[in-house]
Design an enzyme around this catalytic site. Structure first.
Site, PDB file in Angstrom:
ATOM      1  N   LYS A 198      -7.204   2.073  -0.787  1.00 41.24           N
ATOM      2  CA  LYS A 198      -7.988   2.102   0.441  1.00 41.24           C
ATOM      3  C   LYS A 198      -8.056   3.508   1.022  1.00 41.24           C
ATOM      4  O   LYS A 198      -9.042   3.871   1.659  1.00 41.24           O
ATOM      5  CB  LYS A 198      -7.405   1.120   1.446  1.00 41.24           C
ATOM      6  CG  LYS A 198      -7.598  -0.335   1.045  1.00 41.24           C
ATOM      7  CD  LYS A 198      -7.036  -1.271   2.080  1.00 41.24           C
ATOM      8  CE  LYS A 198      -7.349  -2.724   1.724  1.00 41.24           C
ATOM      9  NZ  LYS A 198      -6.742  -3.148   0.475  1.00 41.24           N
ATOM     10  N   GLU A 282      -4.866   2.362  10.718  1.00 40.73           N
ATOM     11  CA  GLU A 282      -6.194   2.598  11.268  1.00 40.73           C
ATOM     12  C   GLU A 282      -6.289   2.072  12.696  1.00 40.73           C
ATOM     13  O   GLU A 282      -5.498   1.210  13.113  1.00 40.73           O
ATOM     14  CB  GLU A 282      -7.264   1.898  10.422  1.00 40.73           C
ATOM     15  CG  GLU A 282      -7.474   2.487   9.058  1.00 40.73           C
ATOM     16  CD  GLU A 282      -8.565   1.775   8.300  1.00 40.73           C
ATOM     17  OE1 GLU A 282      -9.133   2.399   7.397  1.00 40.73           O
ATOM     18  OE2 GLU A 282      -8.851   0.599   8.599  1.00 40.73           O
ATOM     19  N   ARG A 375     -14.665  -6.909  -7.709  1.00 39.68           N
ATOM     20  CA  ARG A 375     -14.606  -8.200  -8.407  1.00 39.68           C
ATOM     21  C   ARG A 375     -15.610  -9.143  -7.756  1.00 39.68           C
ATOM     22  O   ARG A 375     -16.249  -8.797  -6.774  1.00 39.68           O
ATOM     23  CB  ARG A 375     -13.202  -8.798  -8.283  1.00 39.68           C
ATOM     24  CG  ARG A 375     -12.725  -8.881  -6.830  1.00 39.68           C
ATOM     25  CD  ARG A 375     -11.398  -9.574  -6.685  1.00 39.68           C
ATOM     26  NE  ARG A 375     -10.802  -9.387  -5.374  1.00 39.68           N
ATOM     27  CZ  ARG A 375     -11.124 -10.046  -4.278  1.00 39.68           C
ATOM     28  NH1 ARG A 375     -12.111 -10.934  -4.321  1.00 39.68           N
ATOM     29  NH2 ARG A 375     -10.508  -9.824  -3.132  1.00 39.68           N
TER      30      ARG A 375
END
Length: 795
Positions: A198, A282, A375
């Site tokens: 990420k 974050e 995916r």
């Protein structure tokens, strides 16, 4: 290129698959027949199953490589490459069944793998071949790369579909398959690595001009550094694992004094789920929506958006209901989201199906890149429904080296679709997962196996992603079921507790919601707690109907979504009592008995009566009495006596059992399912049997028939529970025990950490006191209700 009848398919199954042989070339010739309609399912005859553990098999096959086949043409200047002959699905449950269905439609043989506890699972039964790959823990079975590659070599599978979860985003797995000459039906490993992190993915996105949420994405994982960065960002903050998804390794922290405990828990959960404990921090957006874009890319540089989905309503950081398209988006915003998602895919040279997830700020109407899932997503069926496409078929097309079947301008956007995830969990107990056997399962009848085909709407717009959903075309409401379990199946503690997905499509959002509510009314489960009643309430919530959604929706509307439970109505109590009387009469009376012809009266003329005692809450001991008197065959007088009001009497009430689970009374059919209490539980419960009554609107009410008083008295000592005792809320693995006998603990202090179905549960003391006893150890499996720690508040 699909076999159009059983004869062709059987001849295909007889073709031997040998490495380096011409069998694959011959197979392509068989495939050169007209494509069947989308709703045609070609059933491939079963192949003898190998149920031996692959560790015990000597593998003599050489690596199976993608065979060359006779080229076929699709009307373009370049030859179209044929599909694989056999693929392995490295997954379980509903996604494995989903892939198998498309493979059968295309005439492709399938290979399933399974753990020891999944031997009788639906995906094992539906595949052409099935191989056991180890014990229940994922690390010893579904995550074991060597075992899966061994099965590929043994079975002759040319490609592997990873589904979602498990190894679907494992770059090393994709690389190992490539080394063995086996095709990974997914993106290149480089894209998995880039998007799997990420922190790295956000740096790539910023360079590509895709906006990202402010935060710390660095490599310094010292807790003091992360704590300092959180202070810079400003609370509330979100701690998130840099790998994986599904809400694992994710914690929202509102206050600095909780940061270290939440960080430790997030790291531990991330390490177990993804093998990496690194996290990022974050800014937590207060009123966010979760909006994601389905992208698809081929090996020739083609990339398209299949439009967006809204997955905002979540619990425990995991999605439970998804819809497409996202409500309330303007064509300009839809185009911007799609264009940014396509830019994200191009930035990492993406290939295959992927989902670019964005956080959409409801307050500012701005969106930020969150992550890219490399995916197929759990919620992909809603995209299929609004586009009329089969995304698994697209995956297979791209994996064989063919171009994308459609250009951006040709991709439909018609109507509205919802997906509701049916979970074994207890919403009123913080959505904690449940486990057990599916004692009874009745589902709505699907109208489709795949998404119904939609007409291509070629657009002449200069910006192909600028699109408004078509809600004017005639659309027949449709319903699909994606499930991996049948009645009698066991929902265990080792895997995700999802039972099925209910997918609906309608002309617009209003119609789709109506179809969803009806489908949920017809979905009935007994044996485990489920979220079906919650989903029904959610689908009927006024704010949800208006499309005003956010990720904090459940917390914000908690009172509306979890109203106080009402006492059962007299009519429902009468139904339960009639069911017991009719059930017991039909069970105990032999057909040849002459007493059956004597009617309902005794020899002295009195009506035969029976009192049924019911309970709605085993802990309070409040019993409800119903007196049932049979006045003639099939007709009854029923008097309901409850503590909350005067008796209610129904006279000359017609009632009969039309099946072991169907009562016809009050001019309607009602499903009632009996669940006897296991004999071993009699000493710890005063319940002999539970009755699950499904009302016309689909709501389920559970009533209990108490055990005989003499038997209940035996367990009173067992039922005495100390106020300070902490018990396992579900079958779980003990991850950590933080106290020992004699320790002083404060109210709210973490005492034990459990894990069940890939989710950690932190058990905190409800009182201040001294630890009196510890009834579990680290690494131990504990059953539901097991006393873990006893804390004495009197010391």
């Amino acid at each position: 290129m699909i076999p159009t009848n059983r004869t062709v398919t059987q001849s295909l199954c007889r073709i031997p698959v040998h490495n380096g042989s011409r069998a694959l070339v011959n197979c392509a010739a068989v495939f050169r027949v007209p494509r069947t309609p989308p709703e045609t399912v070609v059933l491939v005859p079963g192949v003898a199953r190998n149920v031996k553990n692959v560790e015990l098999v000597r593998h003599v096959n050489t690596p199976m490589r993608r065979g060359l086949a006779t080229a076929t043409y699709n009307g373009s200047s370049s030859p179209r490459k044929p599909h694989f002959d056999k693929i392995l699905i490295a997954n379980r449950g509903e996604i494995a069944c989903r892939v198998i269905r498309t493979a059968k439609k295309l005439g492709i043989k399938t290979v399933a793998v399974y753990s020891e506890v999944d031997e009788k699972s639906l995906h094992v039964l539906e595949a052409d071949e099935a191989y056991c790959i180890g014990p229940a823990p994922s690390a010893e079975s579904y995550l074991c790369v060597d075992k899966i590659i061994n099965v590929c070599q043994q079975s002759g599978a040319q490609a592997v579909h990873p589904g979602y979860g498990f190894l679907s985003e494992n770059a090393r797995f994709a690389e190992r398959l490539a080394e063995e000459g086996i095709v990974f039906i997914g993106p290149p490993s480089g894209a998995i690595v880039s998007m799997g992190s990420k922190s790295e993915s956000k740096n790539i996105m910023l360079a590509a001009g895709v906006p990202c949420v402010p935060g710390y994405h660095g490599t310094d994982q010292d807790p003091r550094r992360l704590f300092a960065e959180a202070a810079k960002i400003g609370y509330p903050v979100l701690i998130k694992a840099i790998h994986g998804g599904g809400g694992k390794g994710m914690r929202v922290v509102s206050q600095p004094n909780n940061f270290m405990d939440e960080l430790e828990s997030a790291k531990r959960e991330s390490l177990k789920a993804f093998g990496d404990q690194n996290v990022l921090v974050e800014k937590f957006i207060e009123r966010p929506r979760h909006v994601e874009v389905q992208v698809f890319a081929d090996t020739m540089g083609g990339v398209v958006s299949l439009w967006e989905r809204d997955c905002s309503v979540q619990r425990r950081n995991q999605k439970i209901i998804e819809e497409a398209p996202a409500p309330g988006l303007s064509p300009e915003l839809r185009a911007d989201l799609s264009d940014k998602a396509i830019a994200a895919a191009r930035a990492v040279n993406y290939v295959g199906a992927g989902t670019v997830e964005f956080i959409f700020d409801n307050d500012t109407q701005k969106f930020y890149f969150m992550e890219m899932n490399t995916r197929l997503q759990v919620e992909h069926p809603v995209t299929e429904m609004i586009t009329g496409l089969d995304l698994v078929e697209w995956q297979l097309e791209v994996a064989t080296g063919n171009p994308l079947p459609l250009t951006q301008s040709d991709i439909p956007l018609v109507g509205h679709a919802f997906e509701a995830r049916i979970y074994a969990e207890n919403p009123r107990n913080d959505f904690l997962p449940d486990s057990g056997s599916l004692l009874y399962l009745s589902t709505p009848t699907p109208t489709h196996t795949f998404a119904p085909p939609l007409a291509r709407l070629s657009s002449e717009a200069t910006q192909p992603t600028y699109r408004t959903p078509d809600t004017s075309s005639a659309v027949t409401p449709s319903l699909r079921l994606e499930q991996g379990f049948t009645q009698g199946a066991q929902i265990g503690v080792f895997y995700d507790p999802m039972i099925a997905k209910l997918v609906v499509h309608g002309r617009d959002r209003t119609e789709a919601l109506r179809v969803l509510r009806r489908g949920l009314e017809e979905y009935k489960v007994v044996g485990v707690s489920t979220n079906i009643d919650f989903l029904r309430t959610l689908a009927g919530n006024d704010t949800f109907i208006e499309g005003d959604v956010e990720t904090g929706f459940i917390k914000k509307h908690y009172a509306e979504l979890f109203p106080p439970k009402n006492e059962p109505s007299p009519e429902l109590l009468a139904q339960a009592a009639l069911y017991v009387v009719l059930r017991d009469t039909s069970t105990c009376s032999a057909p040849q008995s002459p007493w059956l012809s004597l009617g309902a009266r005794r020899f002295n003329g009195e009506v035969c009566e029976r009192t049924i005692t019911l309970s709605t809450d085993e802990s309070t001991g409040r019993n409800l009495s119903v007196v049932v008197g049979q006045i003639s065959p099939g007709y009854f007088n029923v008097t309901v006596q409850s503590p909350s009001g005067a008796p209610v009497t129904y006279t000359s009430l017609a009632a009969r059992l039309t099946s072991p689970t169907t009562l016809t009374a009050f001019s309607r059919r009602t499903t009632i399912v009996s669940q006897p209490t296991p004999t071993s539980a009699f000493t710890s419960s005063n319940i002999a049997e539970r009755l699950h009554i499904f009302s016309a609107d689909g709501s389920k009410t559970t009533l209990a028939l108490p055990s005989p008083s003499w038997l209940a008295s035996l367990g009173r000592d067992v039922l005495a529970v100390s106020k300070g005792a902490l018990r396992a809320p579900m079958p779980s693995l003990v991850v950590e025990v933080k106290v020992t006998v004699g320790d002083k603990v404060e109210k709210g202090q973490v005492v034990v950490v459990l894990e069940s179905m890939k989710t950690e549960t932190v058990m905190r003391s409800e009182i201040t006191g001294i630890v009196k006893a510890v009834g579990c150890t680290k690494g131990e499996m504990v059953e539901e209700g097991r006393e873990l720690v006893d804390i004495d508040a009197s010391v």
